[in-house]
Design a protein around this motif. Sequence first.
Motif, PDB file in Angstrom:
ATOM      1  N   GLU A  52       0.737  -1.241   0.027  1.00 13.78           N
ATOM      2  CA  GLU A  52       0.059   0.215  -0.107  1.00 13.78           C
ATOM      3  C   GLU A  52       0.908   1.301  -0.040  1.00 13.78           C
ATOM      4  N   SER A  53       1.999   1.201   0.798  1.00 14.64           N
ATOM      5  CA  SER A  53       2.997   2.353   0.630  1.00 14.64           C
ATOM      6  C   SER A  53       3.517   2.666  -0.753  1.00 14.64           C
ATOM      7  N   LYS A  54       3.841   1.420  -1.417  1.00  9.77           N
ATOM      8  CA  LYS A  54       4.469   1.780  -2.578  1.00  9.77           C
ATOM      9  C   LYS A  54       3.574   2.466  -3.437  1.00  9.77           C
ATOM     10  N   ARG A  55       2.298   2.387  -3.481  1.00  7.31           N
ATOM     11  CA  ARG A  55       1.059   2.708  -4.395  1.00  7.31           C
ATOM     12  C   ARG A  55       1.299   4.248  -4.020  1.00  7.31           C
ATOM     13  N   THR A  56       1.279   4.597  -2.827  1.00  7.67           N
ATOM     14  CA  THR A  56       1.283   6.059  -2.576  1.00  7.67           C
ATOM     15  C   THR A  56       2.802   6.725  -3.024  1.00  7.67           C
ATOM     16  N   LEU A  57       3.698   6.036  -2.778  1.00 11.44           N
ATOM     17  CA  LEU A  57       5.203   6.821  -3.251  1.00 11.44           C
ATOM     18  C   LEU A  57       5.304   6.701  -4.540  1.00 11.44           C
ATOM     19  N   SER A  58       4.787   5.845  -5.454  1.00  9.12           N
ATOM     20  CA  SER A  58       5.322   5.577  -6.583  1.00  9.12           C
ATOM     21  C   SER A  58       4.634   6.665  -7.553  1.00  9.12           C
ATOM     22  N   SER A  59       3.619   7.411  -7.070  1.00  4.05           N
ATOM     23  CA  SER A  59       2.864   8.557  -7.875  1.00  4.05           C
ATOM     24  C   SER A  59       3.644   9.749  -7.688  1.00  4.05           C
ATOM     25  N   THR A  60       4.292  10.092  -8.957  1.00  2.33           N
ATOM     26  CA  THR A  60       5.374  11.158  -8.771  1.00  2.33           C
ATOM     27  C   THR A  60       4.607  12.674  -9.045  1.00  2.33           C
ATOM     28  N   ASP A  61       3.606  12.573  -9.682  1.00  6.83           N
ATOM     29  CA  ASP A  61       2.923  13.847 -10.135  1.00  6.83           C
ATOM     30  C   ASP A  61       3.348  14.445 -11.137  1.00  6.83           C
ATOM     31  N   SER A  62       4.571  13.955 -11.807  1.00  7.71           N
ATOM     32  CA  SER A  62       5.267  14.233 -13.036  1.00  7.71           C
ATOM     33  C   SER A  62       4.912  13.388 -14.180  1.00  7.71           C
ATOM     34  N   SER A  63       4.570  13.611 -15.095  1.00  9.14           N
ATOM     35  CA  SER A  63       4.315  12.948 -16.350  1.00  9.14           C
ATOM     36  C   SER A  63       5.420  12.056 -17.008  1.00  9.14           C
ATOM     37  N   ARG A  64       5.263  10.939 -17.475  1.00 10.59           N
ATOM     38  CA  ARG A  64       6.644  10.238 -18.012  1.00 10.59           C
ATOM     39  C   ARG A  64       7.418  11.077 -19.046  1.00 10.59           C
ATOM     40  N   SER A  65       6.550  11.892 -19.788  1.00 10.99           N
ATOM     41  CA  SER A  65       7.338  12.921 -20.849  1.00 10.99           C
ATOM     42  C   SER A  65       8.133  13.675 -20.178  1.00 10.99           C
TER      43      SER A  65
ATOM     44  N   LEU B  78       9.604  13.676 -17.234  1.00 13.24           N
ATOM     45  CA  LEU B  78      10.913  12.855 -16.522  1.00 13.24           C
ATOM     46  C   LEU B  78      11.890  12.421 -17.595  1.00 13.24           C
ATOM     47  N   ASN B  79      11.387  11.997 -18.839  1.00 19.31           N
ATOM     48  CA  ASN B  79      12.046  11.387 -19.870  1.00 19.31           C
ATOM     49  C   ASN B  79      13.107  12.527 -20.339  1.00 19.31           C
ATOM     50  N   LYS B  80      12.405  13.729 -20.487  1.00 17.57           N
ATOM     51  CA  LYS B  80      13.193  15.051 -20.912  1.00 17.57           C
ATOM     52  C   LYS B  80      14.415  15.254 -20.054  1.00 17.57           C
ATOM     53  N   LEU B  81      14.311  14.757 -18.821  1.00 22.48           N
ATOM     54  CA  LEU B  81      15.226  15.048 -17.670  1.00 22.48           C
ATOM     55  C   LEU B  81      16.234  13.601 -17.449  1.00 22.48           C
ATOM     56  N   GLY B  82      16.071  12.726 -18.384  1.00 26.73           N
ATOM     57  CA  GLY B  82      16.588  11.472 -18.469  1.00 26.73           C
ATOM     58  C   GLY B  82      16.223  10.574 -17.406  1.00 26.73           C
ATOM     59  N   ILE B  83      15.258  10.842 -16.629  1.00 28.14           N
ATOM     60  CA  ILE B  83      14.572   9.655 -15.558  1.00 28.14           C
ATOM     61  C   ILE B  83      13.390   9.242 -16.323  1.00 28.14           C
ATOM     62  N   THR B  84      13.727   7.716 -16.045  1.00 29.27           N
ATOM     63  CA  THR B  84      12.618   6.676 -16.842  1.00 29.27           C
ATOM     64  C   THR B  84      12.287   5.611 -15.686  1.00 29.27           C
ATOM     65  N   ARG B  85      11.062   5.465 -16.015  1.00 28.27           N
ATOM     66  CA  ARG B  85      10.617   4.453 -14.922  1.00 28.27           C
ATOM     67  C   ARG B  85      10.497   3.062 -15.357  1.00 28.27           C
TER      68      ARG B  85
ATOM     69  N   GLN C 264      22.104  16.465 -17.590  1.00 29.23           N
ATOM     70  CA  GLN C 264      22.948  17.450 -17.833  1.00 29.23           C
ATOM     71  C   GLN C 264      22.905  18.280 -18.902  1.00 29.23           C
ATOM     72  N   LYS C 265      22.395  17.763 -19.964  1.00 28.57           N
ATOM     73  CA  LYS C 265      22.098  18.332 -21.261  1.00 28.57           C
ATOM     74  C   LYS C 265      20.977  19.319 -20.929  1.00 28.57           C
ATOM     75  N   SER C 266      20.042  18.869 -20.268  1.00 32.86           N
ATOM     76  CA  SER C 266      18.801  19.624 -19.744  1.00 32.86           C
ATOM     77  C   SER C 266      18.999  20.684 -18.915  1.00 32.86           C
TER      78      SER C 266
END
Length: 236
Positions: free
Chosen positions: A115-128, A130-137, A151-153
């Motif tokens: 249950e805790s994982k479900r709460t923490l997993s929602s980042t409120d940031s879209s995949r796109s 995060l992807n632009k920052l080099g962060i992928t799920r 670094q480029k971003s």
Amino acid sequence: MQSNGSSSTTAAQSQASAALSKISPALARAHERIVAQAQSESTSISQLGQYKATVSSLATASNALGGISSKTTASDAVKMVESFIATFNNAIKQANTASNTSGQSQTNASRTLVESKRTLSSTDSSRSQLNKLGITRQQDGTLALDASVLQKSLANAPDATTATLSQLGKVIGKRAESELADKGRLNVASTKSSERALALKQQQSALLSAATSMSQAQTSSASWASKQALLKYSAS
């Protein structure tokens, strides 16, 4: 590998079960059930303690990331993101391990961590975003970082990049702190497990006391040995 203390406890439990079987098979079955439940609660308490420490580290790393700004150097920004992702992934991996258990091996802590994982997993940031920052799920819910993309971003759009990272840190930090609050999910679960463990210990003591009383009237050497095993286990 079991420690000497754990091995001694297991041996004492086995001796007590054998002694109970000679006195009353019904009491022996009840004893085995209580022991199994007590072991499950002990595992829950341990799991929750480890997970709380991990979530505490996540809260610290998240709050640090929440303070990032365009004035933060690129190298420091990357380190902050790496620290955040490492602690975030530790929490998710622990919850994943708990969720992979089922049936009798699933503890009360397992359900709490899922249950805790479900709460923490929602980042409120879209995949796109995060992807632009080099962060992928990843498929297992963890995050991966391509430092070169970040670094480029940071070089091309420092204000927008740090604003997104700051928001990410603040959101996860707030959720982690909520999980750790006095009346939060994790402390409530820990308290309940401790209370159940105490209640089971009391049930076990009452059962052993009843069995010892039943053995008082028996005079055979086997009964005497059973009584001694119960007395020794009761005192442990």
